[in-house]
Design an enzyme around this catalytic site. Sequence first.
Site, PDB file in Angstrom:
ATOM      1  N   HIS A   1       1.684   6.910   8.745  1.00  0.00           N
ATOM      2  CA  HIS A   1       2.611   7.697   7.922  1.00  0.00           C
ATOM      3  C   HIS A   1       2.172   9.159   7.815  1.00  0.00           C
ATOM      4  O   HIS A   1       2.982  10.013   7.486  1.00  0.00           O
ATOM      5  CB  HIS A   1       2.682   7.122   6.509  1.00  0.00           C
ATOM      6  CG  HIS A   1       3.793   6.135   6.301  1.00  0.00           C
ATOM      7  ND1 HIS A   1       5.071   6.349   6.731  1.00  0.00           N
ATOM      8  CD2 HIS A   1       3.811   4.925   5.670  1.00  0.00           C
ATOM      9  CE1 HIS A   1       5.837   5.319   6.382  1.00  0.00           C
ATOM     10  NE2 HIS A   1       5.099   4.444   5.745  1.00  0.00           N
TER      11      HIS A   1
ATOM     12  N   GLU B   1      -0.114   2.651   7.032  1.00  0.00           N
ATOM     13  CA  GLU B   1      -0.230   3.750   6.049  1.00  0.00           C
ATOM     14  C   GLU B   1      -0.841   4.977   6.716  1.00  0.00           C
ATOM     15  O   GLU B   1      -0.433   6.105   6.453  1.00  0.00           O
ATOM     16  CB  GLU B   1      -1.060   3.321   4.836  1.00  0.00           C
ATOM     17  CG  GLU B   1      -0.556   2.069   4.122  1.00  0.00           C
ATOM     18  CD  GLU B   1       0.912   2.102   3.727  1.00  0.00           C
ATOM     19  OE1 GLU B   1       1.461   3.203   3.505  1.00  0.00           O
ATOM     20  OE2 GLU B   1       1.540   1.024   3.663  1.00  0.00           O
TER      21      GLU B   1
ATOM     22  N   GLU C   1      10.147   4.730   7.450  1.00  0.00           N
ATOM     23  CA  GLU C   1       9.679   3.335   7.456  1.00  0.00           C
ATOM     24  C   GLU C   1       9.979   2.632   8.774  1.00  0.00           C
ATOM     25  O   GLU C   1       9.118   1.947   9.321  1.00  0.00           O
ATOM     26  CB  GLU C   1      10.255   2.563   6.267  1.00  0.00           C
ATOM     27  CG  GLU C   1       9.739   3.056   4.912  1.00  0.00           C
ATOM     28  CD  GLU C   1       8.222   3.084   4.798  1.00  0.00           C
ATOM     29  OE1 GLU C   1       7.530   2.421   5.603  1.00  0.00           O
ATOM     30  OE2 GLU C   1       7.714   3.794   3.906  1.00  0.00           O
TER      31      GLU C   1
ATOM     32  N   ALA D   1       0.841  -1.180   0.000  1.00  0.00           N
ATOM     33  CA  ALA D   1       0.000   0.000   0.000  1.00  0.00           C
ATOM     34  C   ALA D   1       0.880   1.235   0.000  1.00  0.00           C
ATOM     35  O   ALA D   1       2.090   1.139   0.204  1.00  0.00           O
ATOM     36  CB  ALA D   1      -0.908   0.008   1.227  1.00  0.00           C
ATOM     37  N   MET D   2       0.242   2.405  -0.213  1.00  0.00           N
ATOM     38  CA  MET D   2       1.018   3.638  -0.318  1.00  0.00           C
ATOM     39  C   MET D   2       0.305   4.776   0.391  1.00  0.00           C
ATOM     40  O   MET D   2      -0.886   4.984   0.207  1.00  0.00           O
ATOM     41  CB  MET D   2       1.225   3.966  -1.810  1.00  0.00           C
ATOM     42  CG  MET D   2       1.941   5.264  -2.070  1.00  0.00           C
ATOM     43  SD  MET D   2       3.640   5.242  -1.418  1.00  0.00           S
ATOM     44  CE  MET D   2       3.854   6.975  -1.059  1.00  0.00           C
ATOM     45  N   GLU D   3       1.078   5.528   1.178  1.00  0.00           N
ATOM     46  CA  GLU D   3       0.529   6.507   2.119  1.00  0.00           C
ATOM     47  C   GLU D   3       0.296   7.898   1.539  1.00  0.00           C
ATOM     48  O   GLU D   3       0.346   8.885   2.287  1.00  0.00           O
ATOM     49  CB  GLU D   3       1.476   6.624   3.314  1.00  0.00           C
ATOM     50  CG  GLU D   3       2.825   7.334   3.026  1.00  0.00           C
ATOM     51  CD  GLU D   3       3.994   6.406   2.734  1.00  0.00           C
ATOM     52  OE1 GLU D   3       3.738   5.259   2.327  1.00  0.00           O
ATOM     53  OE2 GLU D   3       5.150   6.818   2.895  1.00  0.00           O
ATOM     54  N   ASN D   4       0.029   8.041   0.239  1.00  0.00           N
ATOM     55  CA  ASN D   4      -0.192   9.358  -0.343  1.00  0.00           C
ATOM     56  C   ASN D   4      -1.093  10.216   0.543  1.00  0.00           C
ATOM     57  O   ASN D   4      -2.085   9.745   1.086  1.00  0.00           O
ATOM     58  CB  ASN D   4      -0.880   9.223  -1.711  1.00  0.00           C
ATOM     59  CG  ASN D   4      -0.311   8.092  -2.522  1.00  0.00           C
ATOM     60  OD1 ASN D   4       0.841   8.133  -2.907  1.00  0.00           O
ATOM     61  ND2 ASN D   4      -1.112   7.055  -2.723  1.00  0.00           N
TER      62      ASN D   4
HETATM   63 ZN   LIG Z   1       5.605   2.530   4.979  1.00  0.00          ZN
END
Ligand SMILES: [Zn+2]
Length: 854
Positions: free
Chosen positions: A296, A293, A315, A257-260
């Site tokens: 973040h 996420e 991270e 997944a990505m924390e945009n």
């Molecule tokens: Zn991460």
Amino acid sequence: MSKQKTVYLADYLPYSHLVDSVDLTFRLHPTATRVLARLRLRPNPDRKDRDHLRLDGEGLRLISCTLDGQPITPTIDPRSLTIAAHELPHGPFTLETEVEIAPEGNTALEGLYMSNGMYCTQCEAEGFRKITWYPDRPDVMSRFKVRIESDMPVLLSNGNPAGQGPGWAEWDDPWPKPAYLFALVAGDLRAHSAKFVTASGRPVDLNIWVRPGDEDRCAYAMDSLIRAMRWDEQVYGREYDLDVFNIVAVDDFNMGAMENKGLNIFNSRYVLASPETATDDDYARIEAIIAHEYFHNWTGNRITCRDWFQLCLKEGLTVFRDHQFSGDMRSAAVRRIEDVVTLRSRQFREDDGPLAHPVRPESFVEINNFYTATVYEKGAEVIGMLKSLVGDQAYKRALDLYFDRHDGDAATIEDWLKVFEDVTGRDLSQFKLWYTEAGTPRLKVTDDWKDGVYTLTFTQANPPTPGQPEKHPKVIPIKIGLLNPNGDEVVPTIMLEMTRTRQSFRFDGLAAKPVPSILRGFSAPVVLERKAPAEERAFLLAHDTDPFNKWEAGRALAKEVLADMVLKAAPVSANWMDAVAAVTFDETLDPAFRALCLRLPGEDDIAQTIHGMGRIPDPAKIHAARREMAGALAIRLGDGLSRLYKDLDDNAPFSPSSAQAGRRALKIAALGLLSRRDRGKLASSAFARARSMTEEIGALAALLDVQQGQGELVTFAARWGRDANVMDKWYALQVAYADPAEAHSVAERLISTPGFDWKNPNRFRAVIGALAANHAGFHHRSGGGYRTVADWLLKLDPLNPQTAARVSTAFETWPRYDAARRKRARAELERMLATPGLSGDLQEMVERMLAAGN
Ligand SMILES: [Zn+2]
């Protein structure tokens, strides 16, 4: 083959300009998307020289470029757009570019691409340069406004909604961010929605966007999100800072997944869950990744990294936070054990081979290759040690200072350590070695009992790693406890702080020689080398009050027994079986913990242990020994095992709670052992009666493990053929449980079935990743495992170099095996390297892995 440039931490220079704001307009089209970018720039006052303006960009077709409204012709090469210093104004100016890109043809899944008809983006680490010309580096932070024009019904970007109409939507993100946190999604999506009110009263709209029909499988992800938001307020004092928080599930995604900012994009397998389709492990992973996420937003987004060498800053800290969260939500002891199992199987393995690198690397060729277990998992362990060393109160004060001092910054590891130094007055320069030196320290311990004084003497060794032949002693927090021979704790957990190569600690006033419980809670990521008699390990497994060390005693004993079976053809130890039986049937213990004690060490883990003893591991013998061990245990546990299974096989309605998950885990562990006695009879009926995916997959695995279950595989495929995430399990199981000699052909057969979409990263990993994880199959002496994995890496590489490079770590342990296997593995690595057009990603990995065998 392209020769790529190495980037060095020591070369860091601030960017030539500041970007005060960014206005982006997207006119979406599958093959001809137009991106208009208006950047307001000014020279960076931190830079004394007057420099040219260099923007990153790859695969962009430039339509137009203006500076303060005047058309200009910049210098363009395959990676950058440059405007000479003499053409730039001395003060602020506006640069506008228009480019054309083709998301439909983007198979690398970096930048703007399409997945099942929807548009989505992935920009970390350097994907934004595939969208438009921009200084694509994390220390350039700016305010983004975005307009999306498309006939897709749902149009999303970062920040807060700023307006929408037929065929368009606008988004405004008030928080300056680096380009890697940019995101855009456009598609035919449905929302599972909820409301959240922050501690200070800000209402937030929460939405999880999925394909039509999947809305009813988002409840657990939403529940996890709400618990994570509340937890971050309560434990870290961090509140959410926008009016909306959107999550989108995407089927084709390289990572988890990505924390945009405000718009997290998830691999759909980490969002969608229902009892019928998700296992208990899936539920736990969804909870952890959703939280990760979300966390973040503060550790990564509000405070980001100055450059990619500092990746562990966001991270390591965020993994540490998600581990804390999962520990609070579930059994902390069980979570800790599972985290350490992962650490050893992935990070210790990496640290022990050609790909070893420091938590903060000094150089890289392709940053995508440094999203590693070392940066993430060891990065989190380092923070755990820091917390142990300074104590909980000082940790809290240091974090408050960190958020206060660095909010809005692109920070470094030096900044991070400085807040701890300022709060505690400690000098952390020796501690910093954990960030700058690679390799897992080996900690030897001996004890002595004389005249009523008990002494523990520790010696640390820091083995050489690629590029780092010389190492320094580390600061190691060693938590210990001492037990009386009757099992009472005489010294409860204390922390010893080791700073030198060799150090002794004395304990006075004890009535008898104690039994030491060392490295409680796994207080440091080290290999503990202690020669202890089997009776002492069995004693600790029975009596240790520290749950981690209780489990660890059984695990260490199991590894010793297995090593003896492999190296000396020793029989399965009765001591070990008695000790495991006692735990298995101890009703006072948590079922999840008992299930963990029944789980044998993995074959790769045993190989790592044997390699650590200075011997060459034989994968075939390890495989046989582990099977023999399981078979003997199944017999030793006798009728009690069937009774245990019956007791656990209740009719309680399904809940994903960790208590129920623990009971299911123990039940399935028992079923796996029972199958060895009845050739899968019970497992077959358990499969037919299964009421959850955990039970269904557990029964199927038990069957495949004893070479049964062909009919059940057909039934499973007929039932779940249309659900890609569920079918990934079906593929992976068949490869995981394949006979070692046949594992590679099973993988080949599955992959060449019509309709098998090997371009989907989840599916590719399900088969090729499972083959790499089938230790005896991948390392089979025929070389078939090596060949099949290399073939498919070469096939995937031109389309998706990032995933190919990551899966290539299958080969990272090759130098530890015998000459014949090394020869075969080396031949495959050399074949990959000699392939014309190999990507820079895969090339870097293969070169690093080959270098170690010289
Ligand atoms: Zn991460």
